[in-house]
Scaffold this active site. Structure first.
Site, PDB file in Angstrom:
ATOM      1  N   ARG A 171       0.707  -1.128  -0.130  1.00  0.00           N
ATOM      2  CA  ARG A 171       0.047   0.096  -0.187  1.00  0.00           C
ATOM      3  C   ARG A 171       0.777   1.295  -0.086  1.00  0.00           C
ATOM      4  NH1 ARG A 171      -4.753   0.952   4.254  1.00  0.00           N
ATOM      5  NH2 ARG A 171      -3.081   1.083   5.835  1.00  0.00           N
ATOM      6  N   ASP A 455      -3.972   3.235  13.870  1.00  0.00           N
ATOM      7  CA  ASP A 455      -3.113   3.989  12.533  1.00  0.00           C
ATOM      8  C   ASP A 455      -3.712   5.313  12.323  1.00  0.00           C
ATOM      9  OD1 ASP A 455      -5.405   3.606  11.152  1.00  0.00           O
ATOM     10  OD2 ASP A 455      -4.542   2.057   9.743  1.00  0.00           O
TER      11      ASP A 455
END
Length: 542
Positions: A171, A455
């Site tokens: 990612r 996150d």
């Protein structure tokens, strides 16, 4: 003898003594030329699409609504499918996510999950060390020259046999973030092109030779035009490196509310390279708040932990995603189980494991082909849920979910929730936001807070809800209205509690005051900051 040609990219802000070890293995002349070519070909288009985002947001603020696009009805009504799935991505029943530090690289590959989302985005603070080190760790893993010894425990980590390792899906950063350390023609290169470009250049052929390929997760996508840009990047990169067209595979995170209205169009734009779509919970809620933050009380979200995937508007989103993917032959990947098991409290684990099990049972029952976990201990739980539904089948794309009929209004029916904002919800938003930002400023993007792996997405929803509650003049369960002064009071109390918790010496050595100040800045400023990580990046050292 002629002088060597100058590098097409300038490395800035990195002192000689601060250069990551083995940096030159990543930033070879040929790799830099490739990244420069990507920048010159695509950054202007990226800039145009960022401007379009702002225009779309202004339109949403004016209308307080979204709808499926009339101009792309032919795509939704057309008879087409994405490219056939490569063997390495056929079975995705459990995927583990995490940053690309050395220990996580080994643990994730060894975890028993089918896929590892190797994250340069929300689970990684983009210090130069993390950007370069992450690339090195992935290449070292493919070359089987990676190991790690924990300095505190003395425990050593090494890779299992190749056939037992997870398939890597990288990612890169979202389109909005630049990489300040790489400048081309006087402008920073988008972080997305840096992460993609370096990884693709160094590993695409190596992965093909190993029977896999360069696979990617695409974050923060807001429209099919942004997906089209990624598709053009893939075509360019494959031609440039002599890789067969269609080798790249991309899974798009549907984690913005605007993308939810363009799922089919996004798959269509990427159809020669598409692998699937993913339902990302926290960024999706963050996007709803961002887009409808000033659209009135009916868009006010309650405490973030009260918004589960069973909420009607979240069910509409996930069921539409499954139907869309299977209609077009793509994988539908479910959301995150973020629980971090406790080594000291078996009762906490028992309760949390049951919640994870119920969540994964629901996803498998709804037709998802796989799902995410944040910790290796959750892999067996998620696997059991999908094994019970899939058996020996790699996926359940044959479940077309034609019973699903989602209307445009269903996706934004936030007022269908019965839960309301609470004072403890406000306190939790401050706690999580402050603790996460402090860790991010130390270079950590994935942080265990209150037994959950957090996150950047969770920090974004936390600060956005504070902003929304203040501006919507929300009254909490205690009878108090959320104001800037109340947010400051709670933040001051939490900062004092952290000082007591960690001690004066550790408090002074960390970034607690900076985190406190930045959280209040992005939560209280009248002009809403699109991404918390943008001002945080200006404060990040390294």
């Amino acid at each position: 003898m002629s002088a060597p040609a100058p590098s097409p990219l300038e490395i800035v802000g990195v002192e000689t003594g601060q250069r990551p070890a083995r940096q030159d293995e990543v930033l070879t002349g040929a790799a830099l030329e490739f990244v420069a070519a990507l920048h010159r070909e695509f950054t202007h288009r990226r800039d145009e699409l960022l401007t379009r985002r702002a225009e779309k947001r202004a339109e949403t603020a004016r209308t307080a609504s979204l709808d499926f696009l009339p101009e792309t009805a032919h795509v939704r009504e057309g008879d087409w499918r994405v490219a056939d799935c490569p063997p390495a991505l056929l079975d995705r029943r459990v995927e583990i996510t995490g940053p690309t530090d050395r220990k996580m690289t080994i643990n994730a590959l060894n975890s028993g999950a089918k896929v590892w989302l190797a994250d340069f985005e929300d689970a990684s603070a983009p210090t130069w060390e993390n950007v370069i080190g992450g690339q090195l760790n992935l290449t070292d893993a493919y070359e089987r020259r990676i190991d790690f010894t924990d300095e505190r425990s003395g425990k050593s980590y090494a890779l299992r046999p190749a056939e037992e390792l997870a398939t890597v899906v990288v990612r890169p950063r979202g389109w909005h973030m630049d990489e300040r350390h790489l400048v081309c023609d006087g402008t920073p290169v988008p972080g997305a092109l840096v992460d993609f470009g370096l990884y693709f250049f160094h590993n695409a052929q190596r992965l093909i030779d190993a029977g896999k390929g360069p696979y990617f997760y695409l974050p923060k996508t807001e429209s099919h035009l942004e997906a089209r840009l990624w598709n053009e990047v893939f075509v360019f990169a494959q031609d440039y490196c002599g890789i067969p067209q269609g080798t790249v595979r991309a899974t798009v995170l549907i984690e913005t509310i605007t993308a939810a209205y363009e799922m089919e169009e996004i798959l269509y734009e990427l159809r020669d390279h598409a692998a699937g779509l993913n339902a990302g919970r926290w960024d999706y809620l963050f996007s709803i708040v961002k887009n409808f933050r000033d659209a009135g009380s009916r868009f006010v979200l309650p405490d973030r932990n009260a918004v589960t995937m069973t909420a009607p508007f979240m069910r509409a989103y996930t069921e539409l995603l499954v139907r869309t993917c299977h209609k077009r032959g793509a994988h539908a990947i479910g959301g995150m189980a973020a629980f971090i098991p406790s080594r000291r409290d078996a009762k906490v684990n028992e309760v949390a494991f049951e919640k994870v099990r119920a969540d994964k049972d629901r996803e498998a029952g709804d037709g998802f082909d796989g799902s995410w976990v944040a910790h290796p201990d959750l892999v067996p739980i998620a696997k059991a849920s999908f094994d019970a539904v899939l058996g020996d089948r790699p996926h359940q794309k044959e479940r077309l979910r034609e019973d699903v009929d989602v209307k445009a209004a269903d996706l934004i029916a936030v007022d269908s929730l019965e839960a309301r904002p609470t004072f403890e919800g406000l306190r939790n938003a401050v706690q999580v936001g402050m603790r996460y930002i402090e860790a991010w400023l130390r270079g950590l993007g994935a942080v265990a807070i209150f037994n959950l792996m957090e996150d950047a997405a969770t920090a974004e929803i936390s600060r956005s809800q504070i902003w929304q509650w203040i501006n919507a003049e929300v009254v909490l369960d205690t009878g108090r209205q959320v104001t800037a002064d109340l947010a400051r009071q709670v933040a001051a109390e939490e900062l004092a509690a952290i000082r007591t918790e960690v001690g004066e010496e550790a408090f002074a050595a960390a970034h607690w005051q900076q985190a406190h100040d930045l959280l209040l800045r992005v939560a209280l400023d009248e002009s809403y900051e699109d991404f918390l990580t943008t001002p945080a990046y200006e404060m990040l050292r390294g």
